[in-house]
Design an enzyme around this catalytic site. Structure first.
Site, short mmCIF file in Angstrom:
data_model
loop_
_atom_site.label_atom_id
_atom_site.label_comp_id
_atom_site.label_asym_id
_atom_site.label_seq_id
_atom_site.Cartn_x
_atom_site.Cartn_y
_atom_site.Cartn_z
N HIS A 169 57.35 40.88 50.69
CA HIS A 169 57.48 41.63 52.23
C HIS A 169 58.61 42.54 52.23
CE1 HIS A 169 55.43 37.62 53.93
NE2 HIS A 169 54.81 38.49 53.74
N CYS A 193 65.10 60.56 59.33
CA CYS A 193 64.63 61.04 57.83
C CYS A 193 64.71 62.85 58.07
CB CYS A 193 63.17 60.50 57.69
SG CYS A 193 62.45 61.16 56.28
C1 BJW Z 1 63.66 24.55 52.43
C2 BJW Z 1 64.72 24.19 52.39
C3 BJW Z 1 65.52 24.02 51.25
C4 BJW Z 1 64.36 24.57 54.28
N1 BJW Z 1 65.01 23.95 50.18
N2 BJW Z 1 62.80 24.39 51.15
C5 BJW Z 1 44.94 35.42 59.06
C6 BJW Z 1 44.65 34.50 60.09
C7 BJW Z 1 45.85 34.64 61.06
C8 BJW Z 1 46.74 35.46 61.18
C9 BJW Z 1 46.64 36.36 60.19
C10 BJW Z 1 45.69 36.47 59.23
N3 BJW Z 1 45.98 37.64 58.37
C11 BJW Z 1 47.08 38.17 58.90
C12 BJW Z 1 47.52 37.55 59.99
C13 BJW Z 1 48.46 38.07 60.95
C14 BJW Z 1 49.93 37.78 60.39
C15 BJW Z 1 50.08 36.13 60.23
O1 BJW Z 1 49.82 35.46 59.22
N4 BJW Z 1 50.55 35.59 61.41
C16 BJW Z 1 50.65 34.28 61.38
C17 BJW Z 1 52.04 33.58 61.72
C18 BJW Z 1 49.64 33.72 62.12
N5 BJW Z 1 50.36 38.25 59.03
C19 BJW Z 1 50.61 39.59 59.02
O2 BJW Z 1 50.63 40.36 60.03
C20 BJW Z 1 50.79 40.31 57.70
N6 BJW Z 1 50.00 41.26 57.54
C21 BJW Z 1 48.82 41.50 57.25
O3 BJW Z 1 48.02 40.31 57.03
O4 BJW Z 1 48.11 42.42 57.03
C22 BJW Z 1 46.88 42.63 57.26
C23 BJW Z 1 46.49 42.16 58.73
C24 BJW Z 1 46.99 42.50 59.94
C25 BJW Z 1 46.76 41.91 61.22
C26 BJW Z 1 45.57 40.88 61.35
C27 BJW Z 1 44.82 40.50 60.04
C28 BJW Z 1 45.22 41.24 58.89
C29 BJW Z 1 52.44 40.44 57.62
C30 BJW Z 1 53.19 39.33 57.43
C31 BJW Z 1 54.54 39.92 57.43
C32 BJW Z 1 55.58 38.70 57.51
N7 BJW Z 1 56.85 39.34 57.93
C33 BJW Z 1 58.06 38.54 57.87
C34 BJW Z 1 59.28 39.00 58.39
C35 BJW Z 1 59.55 39.90 56.86
C36 BJW Z 1 60.95 40.91 57.37
C37 BJW Z 1 62.14 40.07 57.92
O5 BJW Z 1 62.75 39.24 57.13
O6 BJW Z 1 62.57 40.29 59.03
O7 BJW Z 1 58.16 37.73 56.76
S1 BJW Z 1 57.91 37.22 59.08
C38 BJW Z 1 58.62 35.85 57.94
O8 BJW Z 1 57.66 35.02 57.90
C39 BJW Z 1 58.98 36.57 56.86
C40 BJW Z 1 58.65 35.36 55.88
O9 BJW Z 1 58.51 35.92 54.44
C41 BJW Z 1 57.43 34.84 56.28
C42 BJW Z 1 57.22 33.58 55.71
O10 BJW Z 1 58.11 32.61 56.32
P1 BJW Z 1 58.73 31.51 55.29
O11 BJW Z 1 59.38 32.04 54.10
O12 BJW Z 1 57.54 30.52 55.01
O13 BJW Z 1 59.89 30.74 56.06
P2 BJW Z 1 59.68 29.79 57.10
O14 BJW Z 1 60.87 29.56 57.84
O15 BJW Z 1 58.40 29.68 57.74
O16 BJW Z 1 59.48 28.24 56.08
C43 BJW Z 1 60.80 27.87 55.76
C44 BJW Z 1 60.53 26.68 54.90
O17 BJW Z 1 61.54 26.26 54.00
C45 BJW Z 1 60.08 25.48 55.61
O18 BJW Z 1 58.89 24.87 55.17
C46 BJW Z 1 61.08 24.57 55.28
O19 BJW Z 1 61.05 23.03 55.44
C47 BJW Z 1 61.83 24.78 54.09
N8 BJW Z 1 63.12 24.56 53.54
N9 BJW Z 1 65.07 24.30 53.75
C48 BJW Z 1 63.39 24.24 50.03
N10 BJW Z 1 66.91 23.65 51.32
#
Ligand code: BJW
Length: 236
Positions: A109, A137
């Site tokens: 990401h 830019c």
């Molecule tokens: C602990 C802890 C401790 C707590 N120890 N653990 C197919 C189906 C449905 C939707 C889509 C699909 N394909 C694509 C999509 C759309 C979308 C998507 O997935 N949406 C869903 C939300 C439904 N995906 C995209 O748009 C992606 N692009 C893409 O696929 O392009 C092609 C396409 C586009 C459109 C349609 C179809 C295809 C891009 C995704 C980009 C995500 N960007 C972000 C922001 C990055 C920049 C920033 O930081 O500002 O990335 S969003 C945010 O979520 C960030 C993270 O990397 C990402 C994942 O989150 P993560 O890391 O899992 O965090 P949390 O908070 O969710 O979980 C934390 C975990 O830690 C929890 O489980 C806690 O329990 C745990 N925890 N303390 C260990 N101490």
């Protein structure tokens, strides 16, 4: 894990939680509890209000710059001493795996320390902090952080390599991710499908837990060092 020739690790925001960096989806403390992802983490949100998004990333960049790798990041880098091939596939943009000493990192990401322009993705170095709004830019386009927003494609080379690494890993370790954001969320399923032993570390059950061979419930800063300790004690 001690016998594996190749370990693939998928990390999410939870691995940096103990470094003081908020996660996204934790109900009380997660970023999305107080901020609207549609306004802050989409290209449409950026175009609607560039200064708002710019300032939000400035605020988060300051948190990241202040943060230090925690024992979880350090334990992952120590695993390189015991397993011939360790690749970290991270959704995090904070650069903490590199600062902890991990050598092979795939950033899915992007990275908050880098900038590029909105229109043409020209990379931009040396952006002055504290401007309050995005500068332009040389091509005239607004600058933005080099991270992947919703609806945007992941960097193709990084994604391709992540798929390839996960397919050939004997063990896949999934740490601190809710498993809700695609395409990263598919990686554990692909690993399992290709015969990897799947270990998950998380204080909560997630979308991945149901396919995990081993679910270690707890914080990564506590569990990962214990895994390293146990591996050091084992002779293979
Ligand atoms: C602990 C802890 C401790 C707590 N120890 N653990 C197919 C189906 C449905 C939707 C889509 C699909 N394909 C694509 C999509 C759309 C979308 C998507 O997935 N949406 C869903 C939300 C439904 N995906 C995209 O748009 C992606 N692009 C893409 O696929 O392009 C092609 C396409 C586009 C459109 C349609 C179809 C295809 C891009 C995704 C980009 C995500 N960007 C972000 C922001 C990055 C920049 C920033 O930081 O500002 O990335 S969003 C945010 O979520 C960030 C993270 O990397 C990402 C994942 O989150 P993560 O890391 O899992 O965090 P949390 O908070 O969710 O979980 C934390 C975990 O830690 C929890 O489980 C806690 O329990 C745990 N925890 N303390 C260990 N101490």
């Amino acid at each position: 894990m001690r016998q594996a020739r190749k370990l693939a690790v998928l990390t999410g925001a939870g691995v940096s939680r103990e470094s003081g960096i908020p996660t996204f989806r934790d109900a009380q403390t997660g970023l999305w509890a107080s901020y609207d992802p549609a306004r802050l983490a989409t290209p449409q949100g950026f175009l609607a209000d560039p200064p708002l998004v710019w300032r939000w990333y400035d605020m988060r960049r300051a948190i990241v710059l202040d943060a230090q790798p925690n024992p979880g990041h350090l334990a992952l880098s120590e695993m390189e001493e015991m397993i011939p091939s360790v690749v970290i596939i991270t959704q995090n943009i904070d650069g903490l795996h590199a600062r902890a000493g991990s050598r092979d990192i795939i950033e899915l990401h992007g990275n908050i320390a880098r900038y590029k322009c909105f229109e043409n993705e020209h990379p931009q170095a040396d952006v002055q902090p504290g401007l309050g709004e995005p500068p332009r830019c040389s091509c005239g386009s607004l600058l933005r952080p080099d991270v992947v927003w919703f609806g945007e494609n992941l960097p193709p080379a990084a994604l391709e390599r992540a798929f390839s690494e996960i397919r050939s890993a004997q063990v896949a370790l999934v740490v601190g991710t809710s498993g809700l954001v695609q395409p990263a969320a598919s990686l554990p399923f692909i690993a399992r499908h290709h015969g990897a032993y799947l270990v998950e570390v998380n204080p909560e059950e997630t979308a991945t837990t149901i396919i995990a061979d081993c679910f270690l419930q707890g914080r990564s800063g506590e569990i990962l060092p214990r895994i390293v300790e146990a591996m050091r004690d084992l002779k293979v």
